[in-house]
Design an enzyme around this catalytic site. Structure first.
Site, PDB file in Angstrom:
ATOM      1  N   ARG A  49       0.878  -1.299   0.191  1.00  0.00           N
ATOM      2  CA  ARG A  49      -0.165  -0.113  -0.051  1.00  0.00           C
ATOM      3  C   ARG A  49       0.848   1.289  -0.078  1.00  0.00           C
ATOM      4  O   ARG A  49       2.099   1.238   0.258  1.00  0.00           O
ATOM      5  CB  ARG A  49      -0.814   0.108   1.292  1.00  0.00           C
ATOM      6  CG  ARG A  49      -0.797  -0.559   2.359  1.00  0.00           C
ATOM      7  CD  ARG A  49       0.409   0.037   3.360  1.00  0.00           C
ATOM      8  NE  ARG A  49       0.010   1.519   3.363  1.00  0.00           N
ATOM      9  CZ  ARG A  49       0.987   2.348   3.689  1.00  0.00           C
ATOM     10  NH1 ARG A  49       2.338   2.052   3.817  1.00  0.00           N
ATOM     11  NH2 ARG A  49       0.767   3.636   3.528  1.00  0.00           N
ATOM     12  N   GLY A  50       0.368   2.329  -0.190  1.00  0.00           N
ATOM     13  CA  GLY A  50       1.094   3.668  -0.406  1.00  0.00           C
ATOM     14  C   GLY A  50       0.983   3.668  -1.824  1.00  0.00           C
ATOM     15  O   GLY A  50       1.409   3.020  -2.598  1.00  0.00           O
ATOM     16  N   ALA A  51       0.966   4.958  -2.053  1.00  0.00           N
ATOM     17  CA  ALA A  51       0.859   5.424  -3.594  1.00  0.00           C
ATOM     18  C   ALA A  51       1.782   5.070  -4.543  1.00  0.00           C
ATOM     19  O   ALA A  51       1.754   4.103  -5.605  1.00  0.00           O
ATOM     20  CB  ALA A  51       0.480   6.770  -3.738  1.00  0.00           C
ATOM     21  N   ARG A  92      -6.819  -0.370  -7.355  1.00  0.00           N
ATOM     22  CA  ARG A  92      -7.083   0.689  -6.307  1.00  0.00           C
ATOM     23  C   ARG A  92      -7.238   1.751  -7.245  1.00  0.00           C
ATOM     24  O   ARG A  92      -6.511   2.324  -7.964  1.00  0.00           O
ATOM     25  CB  ARG A  92      -6.168   0.734  -5.215  1.00  0.00           C
ATOM     26  CG  ARG A  92      -6.181  -0.373  -4.287  1.00  0.00           C
ATOM     27  CD  ARG A  92      -5.347  -0.060  -2.973  1.00  0.00           C
ATOM     28  NE  ARG A  92      -6.006   0.593  -2.139  1.00  0.00           N
ATOM     29  CZ  ARG A  92      -5.581   1.215  -1.135  1.00  0.00           C
ATOM     30  NH1 ARG A  92      -4.193   1.149  -0.647  1.00  0.00           N
ATOM     31  NH2 ARG A  92      -6.501   1.963  -0.180  1.00  0.00           N
ATOM     32  N   GLN A 195      -2.327   2.278   9.724  1.00  0.00           N
ATOM     33  CA  GLN A 195      -1.011   2.489   9.361  1.00  0.00           C
ATOM     34  C   GLN A 195      -0.084   3.409  10.087  1.00  0.00           C
ATOM     35  O   GLN A 195       1.221   3.275   9.978  1.00  0.00           O
ATOM     36  CB  GLN A 195      -1.114   3.446   7.871  1.00  0.00           C
ATOM     37  CG  GLN A 195      -1.845   2.474   6.742  1.00  0.00           C
ATOM     38  CD  GLN A 195      -3.246   2.734   6.748  1.00  0.00           C
ATOM     39  OE1 GLN A 195      -3.776   2.946   7.484  1.00  0.00           O
ATOM     40  NE2 GLN A 195      -3.863   2.496   5.457  1.00  0.00           N
ATOM     41  N   ASP A 236      -1.859  10.938  -2.404  1.00  0.00           N
ATOM     42  CA  ASP A 236      -2.447   9.857  -3.409  1.00  0.00           C
ATOM     43  C   ASP A 236      -2.467  10.311  -4.948  1.00  0.00           C
ATOM     44  O   ASP A 236      -2.582   9.681  -5.876  1.00  0.00           O
ATOM     45  CB  ASP A 236      -3.482   8.950  -3.014  1.00  0.00           C
ATOM     46  CG  ASP A 236      -3.055   8.012  -1.834  1.00  0.00           C
ATOM     47  OD1 ASP A 236      -2.994   8.548  -0.609  1.00  0.00           O
ATOM     48  OD2 ASP A 236      -2.957   6.888  -2.118  1.00  0.00           O
ATOM     49  N   ASN A 246      -5.623  12.505  -0.023  1.00  0.00           N
ATOM     50  CA  ASN A 246      -4.507  11.585   0.848  1.00  0.00           C
ATOM     51  C   ASN A 246      -5.745  10.906   1.900  1.00  0.00           C
ATOM     52  O   ASN A 246      -6.851  11.116   1.755  1.00  0.00           O
ATOM     53  CB  ASN A 246      -3.721  12.347   1.463  1.00  0.00           C
ATOM     54  CG  ASN A 246      -2.540  11.680   2.093  1.00  0.00           C
ATOM     55  OD1 ASN A 246      -2.068  10.637   1.517  1.00  0.00           O
ATOM     56  ND2 ASN A 246      -2.261  11.997   3.533  1.00  0.00           N
ATOM     57  N   LYS A 247      -5.060  10.071   2.574  1.00  0.00           N
ATOM     58  CA  LYS A 247      -5.662   9.258   3.518  1.00  0.00           C
ATOM     59  C   LYS A 247      -6.598  10.091   4.318  1.00  0.00           C
ATOM     60  O   LYS A 247      -6.355  11.396   4.808  1.00  0.00           O
ATOM     61  CB  LYS A 247      -4.550   8.469   4.584  1.00  0.00           C
ATOM     62  CG  LYS A 247      -5.208   7.651   5.612  1.00  0.00           C
ATOM     63  CD  LYS A 247      -5.993   6.715   5.145  1.00  0.00           C
ATOM     64  CE  LYS A 247      -5.320   5.855   4.131  1.00  0.00           C
ATOM     65  NZ  LYS A 247      -6.249   4.814   3.320  1.00  0.00           N
TER      66      LYS A 247
HETATM   67  O1  MRU Z   1      -4.620   3.340   1.891  1.00  0.00           O
HETATM   68  P1  MRU Z   1      -2.963   3.194   2.040  1.00  0.00           P
HETATM   69  O2  MRU Z   1      -2.199   2.784   2.947  1.00  0.00           O
HETATM   70  O3  MRU Z   1      -2.520   2.946   0.430  1.00  0.00           O
HETATM   71  O4  MRU Z   1      -2.966   5.162   1.943  1.00  0.00           O
HETATM   72  C1  MRU Z   1      -1.723   5.426   1.945  1.00  0.00           C
HETATM   73  C2  MRU Z   1      -1.624   6.937   2.037  1.00  0.00           C
HETATM   74  O5  MRU Z   1      -2.637   7.610   2.019  1.00  0.00           O
HETATM   75  C3  MRU Z   1      -0.334   7.663   2.052  1.00  0.00           C
HETATM   76  O6  MRU Z   1      -0.413   9.003   2.669  1.00  0.00           O
HETATM   77  C4  MRU Z   1      -0.197   8.096   0.456  1.00  0.00           C
HETATM   78  O7  MRU Z   1      -0.267   7.040  -0.428  1.00  0.00           O
HETATM   79  C5  MRU Z   1       1.232   8.602   0.425  1.00  0.00           C
HETATM   80  S1  MRU Z   1       2.443   7.456   0.320  1.00  0.00           S
HETATM   81  C6  MRU Z   1       3.921   7.886   0.134  1.00  0.00           C
END
Ligand code: MRU
Length: 344
Positions: A49-51, A92, A195, A236, A246-247
């Site tokens: 996970r994470g963009a 996603r 997270q 994201d 973002n999250k």
């Molecule tokens: O649902 P996730 O864990 O994939 O969400 C991740 C985030 O929102 C991060 O802040 C974002 O992807 C930036 S990661 C460098």
């Protein structure tokens, strides 16, 4: 400073090796993906996970699909690859890095010879290396904005685990700590996947960076009472007008930061910028299963019949962003003109 032991996404020449982030920090377990469908599954179920990290995983998913396609009769290859590219791209919806990386691999595929696996693997490795370099550059640019003794807050996990390594928001935090500009980090736990609690606090602790975990609901109070000068987050998708997806919870942090005079920094590589999306209103916000809200660690605690809404990202309007840090440079108060100039 970087924690080289954290390798969330690794290519061993044959397979994509993913650190299963659902089990961290209790267990370090690696999944070996040898076909693109297992990569799609790993992205959708949050193994990775994470963009930027899902973009890199998607890129190697294309390599695995091409390997399988090369064993098919020639007439079936194009159709197979079209389906694989679409499945990977859509695993996603919110993080544009995934679509960006898959599209870049599709362009590479179109220019490659009949057996493109090696060419595609080189391109995916380039995407990985470029992300790592961008993170170090953004770390230096962002850290220079902090004054010595800064107390910062971060949300979710925008660290080594969410990228090729080093991190975006946590890259800035790592560089600021290295440069002596940081005294403490507050990490929000980030319900429902935690997270912040499971990943960010663990990453920072491993690097010896002082971190205290807070509940999501205490963020505004902590900003007001603990002298937080910066809220630093990843992204994201950044739209053409500077709106930031973002999250979930990021928007509330930006409002609280502005209200209390803390500055709000978004750290994201240019692969997260999507000039084809005019504003945050056009960003597809992923909604995940209600069970993620109604249960904790698989045990339901909400009364039978209670329903839940689970949007997992939100949009922070550009007007609440003080600084956008990319590897191309720092943009203060992002707007359409500034975004266009940054990406030109
Ligand atoms: O649902 P996730 O864990 O994939 O969400 C991740 C985030 O929102 C991060 O802040 C974002 O992807 C930036 S990661 C460098």
């Amino acid at each position: 400073m970087t924690d080289l032991r954290l390798a969330p996404v690794r290519w061993d020449g044959e397979a994509l090796i993913l650190l299963d982030q659902r089990l961290l920090p209790r267990q370090e377990n690696y999944l070996r993906c040898t076909d693109h469908t297992s990569v799609v599954e790993a992205i959708a179920t949050m193994v990775v996970r994470g963009a930027p990290a899902i973009g890199i995983a998607g890129a190697f998913g294309v390599v695995l699909a091409a390997r399988f396609a090369s064993r098919l009769p020639e007439v079936r290859r194009v159709e197979y690859m079209d389906i694989a590219l679409r499945e990977l791209r859509e695993a996603r919806p919110t993080a544009v890095n995934l679509a960006w990386a898959v599209d870049r691999m599709a362009t590479c595929l179109r220019g490659a010879a009949a057996h493109p696996e090696a060419t595609l693997a080189e391109e995916a490795c380039r995407i990985f290396e470029e992300d790592l370099a961008a993170n170090h550059r953004m770390g230096d640019l962002g850290a220079a904005l902090l004054s010595p003794g800064a107390r910062v807050m971060t949300h979710c996990n925008a660290g080594a685990l969410a990228t090729a390594g080093y991190g975006t928001a946590l890259g800035v935090i790592r560089s600021a700590w290295r440069d002596g500009h940081l005294s403490e980090v507050f990490a929000t736990e980030t319900r429902p996947w935690l997270q912040g609690a499971r990943l960010t606090a663990w990453e920072l602790q491993r690097d010896g960076i002082p971190v205290r975990l807070i509940t999501d609901g205490s963020a505004a109070h902590v900003i007001r009472t603990q002298g937080v000068s910066w809220v630093i987050v990843g992204a994201d998708r950044v739209a053409a007008n500077g709106d930031v997806a973002n999250k979930i919870g990021t928007y509330a942090l930006a409002v609280a930061a502005r209200h209390h005079g803390a500055r709000f920094m978004v750290v994201a590589p240019s692969s997260t910028v999507d000039l084809s999306t005019a504003s945050g209103e056009a960003i597809h916000i992923e909604e995940r299963a209600a069970s993620e809200v109604l249960e904790v660690a698989g045990t339901r605690f909400a009364a039978p019949g209670v329903e839940a809404l689970n949007p997992v990202f939100d949009v922070t309007p550009a007007a609440l962003v003080d600084v956008l840090v990319t590897e191309r440079g720092v943009l203060e108060r992002p707007d359409s003109a500034g975004m266009a100039a940054l990406m030109a």
